[in-house]
Write an enzyme that holds these catalytic residues in place. Structure first.
Site, short mmCIF file in Angstrom:
data_model
loop_
_atom_site.label_atom_id
_atom_site.label_comp_id
_atom_site.label_asym_id
_atom_site.label_seq_id
_atom_site.Cartn_x
_atom_site.Cartn_y
_atom_site.Cartn_z
CB VAL A 106 -0.95 0.08 1.11
CG1 VAL A 106 -1.96 -1.29 1.11
CG2 VAL A 106 -0.17 0.11 2.45
CG ASP A 107 5.00 0.73 -0.60
OD1 ASP A 107 5.88 -0.23 -0.07
OD2 ASP A 107 4.95 0.72 -1.61
CG HIS A 122 -3.73 -6.00 0.07
ND1 HIS A 122 -2.57 -6.69 0.53
CD2 HIS A 122 -4.74 -6.99 -0.31
CE1 HIS A 122 -2.91 -7.89 0.50
NE2 HIS A 122 -4.25 -8.02 -0.07
CB CYS A 130 -16.05 8.53 4.89
SG CYS A 130 -17.26 8.35 6.17
CB CYS A 133 -20.60 7.84 3.39
SG CYS A 133 -19.31 9.04 3.44
CG ASN A 216 11.21 -14.52 0.00
OD1 ASN A 216 11.82 -14.35 0.98
ND2 ASN A 216 9.74 -14.20 0.13
N PRO A 217 14.74 -14.09 -0.11
CG PRO A 217 15.37 -12.21 1.53
CD PRO A 217 14.26 -12.54 0.39
C1 BV8 Z 1 -10.89 -11.46 2.41
C2 BV8 Z 1 -3.45 -3.70 3.76
C3 BV8 Z 1 -13.12 -12.23 2.47
C4 BV8 Z 1 -3.63 -3.31 5.25
C5 BV8 Z 1 -3.46 -6.33 4.18
C6 BV8 Z 1 -7.49 -18.83 6.75
C7 BV8 Z 1 -6.90 -19.22 5.61
C8 BV8 Z 1 -6.73 -18.58 4.53
C9 BV8 Z 1 -7.65 -17.12 4.40
C10 BV8 Z 1 -7.83 -16.60 5.54
C11 BV8 Z 1 -7.94 -17.45 6.57
N1 BV8 Z 1 -8.46 -16.89 7.65
C12 BV8 Z 1 -8.74 -15.47 7.53
C13 BV8 Z 1 -8.37 -15.41 5.99
C14 BV8 Z 1 -8.52 -14.26 4.94
C15 BV8 Z 1 -7.46 -13.42 4.97
C16 BV8 Z 1 -6.18 -14.15 5.18
O1 BV8 Z 1 -5.51 -14.48 4.27
N2 BV8 Z 1 -5.37 -14.12 6.37
C17 BV8 Z 1 -4.29 -14.84 6.32
C18 BV8 Z 1 -3.51 -14.35 7.49
C19 BV8 Z 1 -4.22 -16.28 6.88
N3 BV8 Z 1 -7.59 -12.38 4.07
C20 BV8 Z 1 -8.44 -11.56 4.32
O2 BV8 Z 1 -9.06 -11.02 5.31
C21 BV8 Z 1 -8.82 -10.76 2.97
N4 BV8 Z 1 -10.06 -10.61 2.65
O3 BV8 Z 1 -10.25 -12.72 2.59
O4 BV8 Z 1 -12.02 -11.13 2.62
C22 BV8 Z 1 -14.18 -11.65 2.50
C23 BV8 Z 1 -15.47 -12.71 2.05
C24 BV8 Z 1 -16.45 -12.29 1.75
C25 BV8 Z 1 -17.01 -11.20 2.50
C26 BV8 Z 1 -15.89 -10.25 3.28
C27 BV8 Z 1 -14.50 -10.54 3.13
C28 BV8 Z 1 -8.14 -9.28 2.95
C29 BV8 Z 1 -6.54 -9.34 3.23
C30 BV8 Z 1 -5.81 -8.09 2.88
C31 BV8 Z 1 -5.46 -7.68 4.44
N5 BV8 Z 1 -4.72 -6.23 4.13
N6 BV8 Z 1 -2.81 -5.07 3.89
C32 BV8 Z 1 -2.19 -2.43 5.65
O5 BV8 Z 1 -1.19 -2.73 4.57
O6 BV8 Z 1 -2.36 -2.26 6.70
S1 BV8 Z 1 -2.31 -7.46 4.25
C33 BV8 Z 1 -0.68 -7.21 4.38
O7 BV8 Z 1 -0.05 -8.61 4.26
C34 BV8 Z 1 0.01 -6.36 3.56
O8 BV8 Z 1 -0.57 -6.02 2.52
C35 BV8 Z 1 1.22 -7.32 2.89
O9 BV8 Z 1 1.59 -7.16 1.74
C36 BV8 Z 1 0.34 -8.77 2.97
C37 BV8 Z 1 1.11 -9.95 2.77
O10 BV8 Z 1 2.20 -9.93 3.40
P1 BV8 Z 1 3.33 -9.77 2.36
O11 BV8 Z 1 3.48 -8.78 1.49
O12 BV8 Z 1 3.73 -11.41 1.96
O13 BV8 Z 1 4.39 -9.49 3.83
P2 BV8 Z 1 5.17 -10.44 4.94
O14 BV8 Z 1 5.97 -9.53 5.85
O15 BV8 Z 1 4.24 -11.68 5.14
O16 BV8 Z 1 6.38 -11.24 3.96
C38 BV8 Z 1 7.41 -10.38 3.40
C39 BV8 Z 1 8.57 -11.38 2.44
O17 BV8 Z 1 9.40 -10.58 2.07
C40 BV8 Z 1 8.97 -12.71 3.57
O18 BV8 Z 1 8.75 -13.79 2.94
C41 BV8 Z 1 10.51 -12.16 3.56
O19 BV8 Z 1 11.40 -13.30 3.39
C42 BV8 Z 1 10.62 -11.48 2.11
N7 BV8 Z 1 11.50 -10.68 2.24
C43 BV8 Z 1 12.40 -9.77 3.22
N8 BV8 Z 1 13.32 -8.93 2.75
C44 BV8 Z 1 13.17 -8.98 1.36
C45 BV8 Z 1 12.39 -10.08 0.97
N9 BV8 Z 1 12.01 -10.52 -0.32
C46 BV8 Z 1 12.87 -9.94 -1.44
N10 BV8 Z 1 13.67 -9.04 -0.98
C47 BV8 Z 1 13.81 -8.59 0.06
N11 BV8 Z 1 14.94 -7.73 0.53
ZN ZN Z 2 -18.80 10.01 5.08
#
Ligand code: BV8
Ligand code: ZN
Length: 249
Positions: A106-107, A122, A130, A133, A216-217
């Site tokens: 989101v950056d 995302h 809001c 609304c 990915n590292p």
């Molecule tokens: C939805 C915005 C449905 C906000 C974010 C059980 C199983 C499966 C799914 C679910 C479950 N329980 C719940 C769910 C659904 C849930 C979900 O997936 N949960 C997960 C945790 C299990 N998903 C949701 O809720 C989504 N909505 O499903 O709605 C629905 C249906 C009907 C009606 C209503 C709703 C919404 C998901 C979106 C959440 N919002 N972000 C904010 O930013 O504040 S998610 C957040 O995680 C960020 O966007 C981030 O990008 C994203 C994913 O994480 P990563 O990007 O992978 O980051 P992470 O730190 O995990 O990993 C970083 C990686 O980089 C590492 O591997 C590291 O090794 C690597 N790295 C490090 N340095 C480097 C590198 N790689 C390369 N170079 C480097 N130098």
């Molecule tokens: Zn409003």
């Protein structure tokens, strides 16, 4: 130069011959810019867990805490620059005839690096909307100590990002799956591949017969099933891949 580029025939062919390319990025692509990732130690959620902050319920329970967390992240992001990984992806957009960039981030750093078309699954932290609304307000003010009120209905501002339990923007989701299902080459870069529905895109790409490359590292839950994993930082690996393509095409 990454020696696997010269040793692995399938990898060479995919990079040099394929034209329809999709890139999915996660927080890792911004790590070398100084933006903490989500799940790594010392990451954004080191002190909290996702349910505490990135949910509508958390905002309703404690809007001030959630607001302050986002204002802190906004300040952090306003201080950083894109890194060579972002610039390499912007160059890939020009190198391939049919290219889609899908980001979980989101950056806004991909656009800052020159990527023209970015599917933000995302949302974007540099916009507010809001809570009641849904009216969207472009631009933010780091001086807002507490969430401002909507000029339409008086509801509280919230960041225009997708929280857990919230639907992703349907047009973006549709476009992301469409391009994934029809691409020949799919990159999964800097993501732990844990958050759905974004995490299902690399799997979708594999099922559709694309060649899937991960950067990915650390190994992730998809490393065992992708075609090739470059184990290393994307800021170092991506520029070498782009140089290889430009030198050998
Ligand atoms: C939805 C915005 C449905 C906000 C974010 C059980 C199983 C499966 C799914 C679910 C479950 N329980 C719940 C769910 C659904 C849930 C979900 O997936 N949960 C997960 C945790 C299990 N998903 C949701 O809720 C989504 N909505 O499903 O709605 C629905 C249906 C009907 C009606 C209503 C709703 C919404 C998901 C979106 C959440 N919002 N972000 C904010 O930013 O504040 S998610 C957040 O995680 C960020 O966007 C981030 O990008 C994203 C994913 O994480 P990563 O990007 O992978 O980051 P992470 O730190 O995990 O990993 C970083 C990686 O980089 C590492 O591997 C590291 O090794 C690597 N790295 C490090 N340095 C480097 C590198 N790689 C390369 N170079 C480097 N130098
Ligand atoms: Zn409003």
């Amino acid at each position: 130069m990454l020696d696997e580029l010269n040793q692995k025939e399938g990898l060479r062919r995919a990079l040099l011959n394929f034209r329809r390319v999709v890139v999915l990025t996660g927080a890792g692509i911004s790590a070398e810019s100084g933006v903490p990732t989500f799940r790594e130690k010392g990451g954004l959620w080191g002190k909290y867990n996702p349910e505490e902050l990135a949910t509508a319920r958390a905002f309703q329970k404690n809007p001030q805490l959630v607001w302050e967390w986002y204002q802190w992240r906004r300040w952090l992001i306003s201080e950083v620059k894109p890194n060579p990984g972002h610039y390499a992806i912007a160059e890939m957009e020009r190198l391939f005839d049919d290219f889609s960039l899908i980001t979980q981030n989101v950056d806004g750093l991909h656009r800052a690096a020159g990527s023209m078309i970015v599917l933000e699954m995302h949302g974007n932290i540099m916009r507010n909307k809001c809570f009641d609304c849904g009216k969207v307000f472009d631009g933010i003010n780091l001086k807002d100590k507490e969430p401002p009120r909507c000029d339409g209905c008086g509801g509280l501002y919230r960041p225009d990002v997708v929280w857990f339990g919230e639907m992703l923007p349907s047009d973006v989701l549709y476009a992301a799956f469409q391009s994934t299902q029809s691409c020949e080459l799919f990159f999964s870069i800097g993501t732990s591949a844990l958050v759905h529905p974004a995490a299902s895109l690399p799997i979708e790409a594999m099922h559709s017969g694309a060649y899937v490359i991960e950067i990915n590292p650390q190994p992730t839950v998809i490393s065992h099933s992708v075609d090739h994993t470059f184990l290393g930082p994307s800021g170092e690996i991506l520029p070498q891949i782009v140089d290889f393509i430009k030198a050998n095409r």
